[in-house]
Design an enzyme around this catalytic site. Structure first.
Site, PDB file in Angstrom:
ATOM      1  N   GLU A   1       5.504  -2.398   1.430  1.00 11.24           N
ATOM      2  CA  GLU A   1       6.277  -1.349   2.111  1.00 11.24           C
ATOM      3  C   GLU A   1       6.647  -1.745   3.539  1.00 11.24           C
ATOM      4  OE1 GLU A   1       3.344   1.628   0.898  1.00 11.24           O
ATOM      5  OE2 GLU A   1       5.026   2.847   0.181  1.00 11.24           O
TER       6      GLU A   1
ATOM      7  N   GLU B   1      -0.205   0.777  -6.345  1.00 11.22           N
ATOM      8  CA  GLU B   1      -0.905   1.995  -5.898  1.00 11.22           C
ATOM      9  C   GLU B   1      -1.388   2.892  -7.029  1.00 11.22           C
ATOM     10  OE1 GLU B   1       1.578   0.670  -4.225  1.00 11.22           O
ATOM     11  OE2 GLU B   1       1.396   1.073  -2.080  1.00 11.22           O
TER      12      GLU B   1
HETATM   13  N1  COA Z   1      -7.977  -3.768   1.609  1.00 12.98           N
HETATM   14  C1  COA Z   1      -9.191  -4.108   2.073  1.00 12.98           C
HETATM   15  N2  COA Z   1      -9.709  -5.327   1.873  1.00 12.98           N
HETATM   16  C2  COA Z   1      -8.983  -6.215   1.183  1.00 12.98           C
HETATM   17  C3  COA Z   1      -7.723  -5.911   0.666  1.00 12.98           C
HETATM   18  C4  COA Z   1      -7.211  -4.601   0.908  1.00 12.98           C
HETATM   19  N3  COA Z   1      -5.998  -4.229   0.517  1.00 12.98           N
HETATM   20  N4  COA Z   1      -7.240  -6.987   0.018  1.00 12.98           N
HETATM   21  C5  COA Z   1      -8.181  -7.946   0.135  1.00 12.98           C
HETATM   22  N5  COA Z   1      -9.242  -7.481   0.817  1.00 12.98           N
HETATM   23  C6  COA Z   1     -10.480  -8.187   1.167  1.00 12.98           C
HETATM   24  C7  COA Z   1     -11.417  -8.324  -0.010  1.00 12.98           C
HETATM   25  O1  COA Z   1     -12.183  -7.160  -0.174  1.00 12.98           O
HETATM   26  C8  COA Z   1     -12.227  -9.509   0.415  1.00 12.98           C
HETATM   27  O2  COA Z   1     -13.157  -9.088   1.383  1.00 12.98           O
HETATM   28  P1  COA Z   1     -14.658  -9.714   1.389  1.00 12.98           P
HETATM   29  O3  COA Z   1     -14.480 -11.180   1.588  1.00 12.98           O
HETATM   30  O4  COA Z   1     -15.306  -9.017   2.533  1.00 12.98           O
HETATM   31  O5  COA Z   1     -15.239  -9.395   0.046  1.00 12.98           O
HETATM   32  C9  COA Z   1     -11.201 -10.369   1.125  1.00 12.98           C
HETATM   33  O6  COA Z   1     -10.159  -9.509   1.530  1.00 12.98           O
HETATM   34  C10 COA Z   1     -10.603 -11.448   0.256  1.00 12.98           C
HETATM   35  O7  COA Z   1     -10.111 -10.823  -0.898  1.00 12.98           O
HETATM   36  P2  COA Z   1     -10.187 -11.520  -2.343  1.00 12.98           P
HETATM   37  O8  COA Z   1      -9.877 -10.469  -3.355  1.00 12.98           O
HETATM   38  O9  COA Z   1     -11.473 -12.245  -2.483  1.00 12.98           O
HETATM   39  O10 COA Z   1      -9.013 -12.586  -2.184  1.00 12.98           O
HETATM   40  P3  COA Z   1      -8.121 -13.240  -3.328  1.00 12.98           P
HETATM   41  O11 COA Z   1      -7.296 -14.260  -2.639  1.00 12.98           O
HETATM   42  O12 COA Z   1      -8.954 -13.637  -4.492  1.00 12.98           O
HETATM   43  O13 COA Z   1      -7.136 -12.056  -3.840  1.00 12.98           O
HETATM   44  C11 COA Z   1      -5.604 -10.228  -3.536  1.00 12.98           C
HETATM   45  C12 COA Z   1      -6.157 -11.541  -2.987  1.00 12.98           C
HETATM   46  C13 COA Z   1      -4.617  -9.713  -2.505  1.00 12.98           C
HETATM   47  C14 COA Z   1      -4.897 -10.462  -4.883  1.00 12.98           C
HETATM   48  C15 COA Z   1      -6.759  -9.244  -3.773  1.00 12.98           C
HETATM   49  O14 COA Z   1      -7.594  -9.189  -2.619  1.00 12.98           O
HETATM   50  C16 COA Z   1      -6.290  -7.847  -4.042  1.00 12.98           C
HETATM   51  O15 COA Z   1      -5.951  -7.524  -5.173  1.00 12.98           O
HETATM   52  N6  COA Z   1      -6.282  -6.971  -3.011  1.00 12.98           N
HETATM   53  C17 COA Z   1      -5.914  -5.572  -3.156  1.00 12.98           C
HETATM   54  C18 COA Z   1      -4.416  -5.432  -3.396  1.00 12.98           C
HETATM   55  C19 COA Z   1      -4.005  -3.981  -3.515  1.00 12.98           C
HETATM   56  O16 COA Z   1      -4.361  -3.283  -4.459  1.00 12.98           O
HETATM   57  N7  COA Z   1      -3.241  -3.519  -2.544  1.00 12.98           N
HETATM   58  C20 COA Z   1      -2.721  -2.184  -2.535  1.00 12.98           C
HETATM   59  C21 COA Z   1      -3.436  -1.346  -1.548  1.00 12.98           C
HETATM   60  S1  COA Z   1      -2.618   0.208  -1.364  1.00 12.98           S
END
Ligand code: COA
Length: 257
Positions: free
Chosen positions: A108, A128
């Site tokens: 967004e 979301e």
């Molecule tokens: N909010 C808070 N923390 C987040 C985050 C988010 N949107 N996205 C990633 N993080 C944090 C993880 O919790 C992790 O923290 P930690 O090391 O303290 O455990 C760190 O960032 C690394 O994330 P990780 O998932 O291990 O990295 P990755 O490279 O394997 O995957 C993503 C990256 C972006 C695919 C995955 O983190 C993800 O799916 N994030 C959420 C995406 C989402 O649903 N966004 C919409 C929110 S409205």
């Protein structure tokens, strides 16, 4: 603690880098506060903004740890939406240079930019509904404007994440660049903008963003102001004089032969 948004100021542009790499640049309250401070500076002194992310990621979304704790009154404050609207309303263009994940609120934020370019690693979309919420920071109205209602519905109702090729084909981004050239490409766009009259650029952005019912009145008034500007006279005079200088031996001479 490191800054959530790194800001590099130049004469004609500002580069802002989302900087929470260990959280994949998840957008928390401090990031939002920093974006408001950035907007205040760019409202006071309009410049093109390039917004990007650190460590090969644009932004993984709103910070889910904070989001989980938010309640109805927080939703009504529209914390992210308000910041993204302010960013999109900056006087000069906003260019999003997007590498890797741009999910949820991260997507967004990119939708709020005037121009989006990306690296081949792009993964953009709105998951979301999978988290039990809606994409409330602009996607439901900006995405249909950018890619059309049918494609916006598919993205938002399924949570599908697009790669760079699909995002380009859908018109969600305007070009793809190798990751190491992405910022250079963003600067090249800012260079082109910098060559033009800043006030004409600001007025063009206002006209582009105006709701349908304000057209054509808004163009008439914006153009009326520019028709009186010294810069318009200077730029047009320069063009005409350059032609006159060229004409005797140059263009016209060649045309006569
Ligand atoms: N909010 C808070 N923390 C987040 C985050 C988010 N949107 N996205 C990633 N993080 C944090 C993880 O919790 C992790 O923290 P930690 O090391 O303290 O455990 C760190 O960032 C690394 O994330 P990780 O998932 O291990 O990295 P990755 O490279 O394997 O995957 C993503 C990256 C972006 C695919 C995955 O983190 C993800 O799916 N994030 C959420 C995406 C989402 O649903 N966004 C919409 C929110 S409205």
């Amino acid at each position: 603690m490191s800054e959530p948004v790194l800001v590099e100021r130049r004469d004609d542009r500002v580069v802002a880098t989302l900087n929470r790499p260990d959280k994949r640049n998840a957008i928390d309250q401090q990031t939002i506060d920093a974006l408001h401070a950035l907007c205040a500076a760019l409202e006071a002194e309009p410049r093109t903004l390039i917004i990007t992310g650190s460590d090969g990621v644009f932004a993984s979304g709103a910070d889910i740890a904070q989001l989980r704790a938010r309640r109805a009154e927080d939703a009504r404050r529209a914390i992210n939406a308000t910041a993204f609207i302010r960013l999109s309303e900056l006087p000069m263009p906003v260019i999003a240079a997007v590498e890797g994940y741009a999910l949820g609120g991260g997507a967004e934020l990119a939708y709020a930019a005037d121009i989006r370019i990306a690296a081949p690693t792009l993964k953009i979309g709105n998951p979301e509904t999978g988290l039990g919420i809606i994409a409330a920071a602009g996607a439901t109205w900006r995405l249909p404007e950018i890619v059309g209602a049918a494609r916006a519905s598919e993205l938002l109702l399924t949570g599908r994440v697009l790669n760079a090729d699909d995002a380009l084909a859908w018109g969600l981004i305007s070009s793809v660049h190798p990751a190491h050239e992405l910022l250079t490409a963003a600067h090249a766009i800012a260079d082109r903008i910098a060559r033009n009259d800043p006030l004409a650029t600001q007025h063009t952005k206002r006209a582009l963003r105006a709701p349908r019912h304000e057209h054509p009145d808004i163009e008439r008034e914006l153009q009326a102001e520019l028709f009186e500007s010294e810069e318009k006279r200077r730029r047009m005079t320069e063009f005409l004089e350059r032609r006159t200088e060229r004409t005797p031996q140059g263009e016209a001479g060649r045309a006569r032969r």
